[in-house]
Write an enzyme that holds these catalytic residues in place. Sequence first.
Site: not given
Length: 432
Positions: A95, A137, A145, A172, A174, A265, A304
């Site tokens: 990642d 992150h 991340g 986000d 996440h 995202d 993404y």
Amino acid sequence: MSVKNKIAYFYDNDYTGYYYGPDHPMKPQRIAMTHQLVLGYDLHKHMDVYRPRLAQYDELTAFHSEDFITMLRDTTPELQKAHWDSYLKWGIEYDCPIFHGLFRFCRQYAAASIDGAYKLNHGQADIAINWAGGLHHAKKSEASGFCYINDCVLGILELLKHHPRVLYIDIDIHHGDGVEEAFYTTDRVMCVSFHLKQEWGGQPFFPGTGGLDETGEYQGKGYSLNVPLVQGIDTEQYLGLFKPIMSKVMEVFQPGAIVLQCGADSLVGDRLGMFNLTLEGHAEAVRFVKAFGLPTLVLGGGGYTKTTVARAWTLETAVLCDQVVEDALPQQTYLEYFSPEYRLNYNRRPSWPNQNKKEEVERIKVTLLQQLQQLQGAPGFAMKERPPDALLPEFVTEDEDQVHQRLKGYVKTHFEHNLKCVEKGLIDPYNA
């Protein structure tokens, strides 16, 4: 009569040349695609455009450990490949790979967030935009991340030199775990994150944190607000949570400045995301925060599907500039990537059924409003001796002619190849 906001905007052409790898979903080129649209719509004429400098070692270690920064500075892709196991403790793996130019990239996007905060602190801007930032992150001594340096934290630390309280908002998909962790025990920073939190294929959705019961510890108890949602939430439900919660946050916390992370995202059609937010719905959240009229640092984040990211951040740049842009996309380098619509608004059917039940959404809202109600007003903080500001070189500003000149013909070799393939119909521009 409303006063026009002074906006600082940070961008560098170098972003087109950074490459996580052929199979990696993070594509820094999305920032260049956004910038081309910003230029095409003449939005740069309503902003001061700055080229990011390189953040210094001492600035990065204001949050990150010295060993971690030294590792990022000294490691090469060849070293990582030869000694793979030794880098795992730093979070350097699939990642978060080491790629050529990584440390320079980190220094650029981190400096843009620090300098944006600096300009807000000194009244040189009302809004600062860094679409390359928002990498929320990263931890003190660990990449995570797709994030290496946590520019959100560095920007907040700079703002705290002038403001007793700073509000961090994260849209986000996440959870903004790195930022929440950094300020989990303080009442000077309130972190509010709207994100997906559910099991997926037997595994929790990354990073697996951000439960409703994660509210902070010690002095920070009650100053972390998490809005965990499940797949498929639509714009109406999302804004039905976002607006009342953020209104109450502003009433209770009374921040002096805001950091807004605008991860794209959470939009419908994202390759990794599972929300169904429309482009206008995502931008409405930005518009709502802007309306509070506080110094605001606006950052990028996840996203993404490159064309979706570019559309979203361009529209949000227009919102921040109080400009209305046409739906038809302007002529620019990456136009073929936006086929077949060639329009700002794109037609994507919801990819995920909405599993957010009305009763559960209402329960989340009531729980968080009660949490806010229990706070005893805005925390006080006597700033007896303010820390020194970042030692910044002279800001480099560019007029529009310089910006166009620097961008003319500037596309890295591998991106030129992709563009040619799109034009010949060899690859799908939606997933390129």
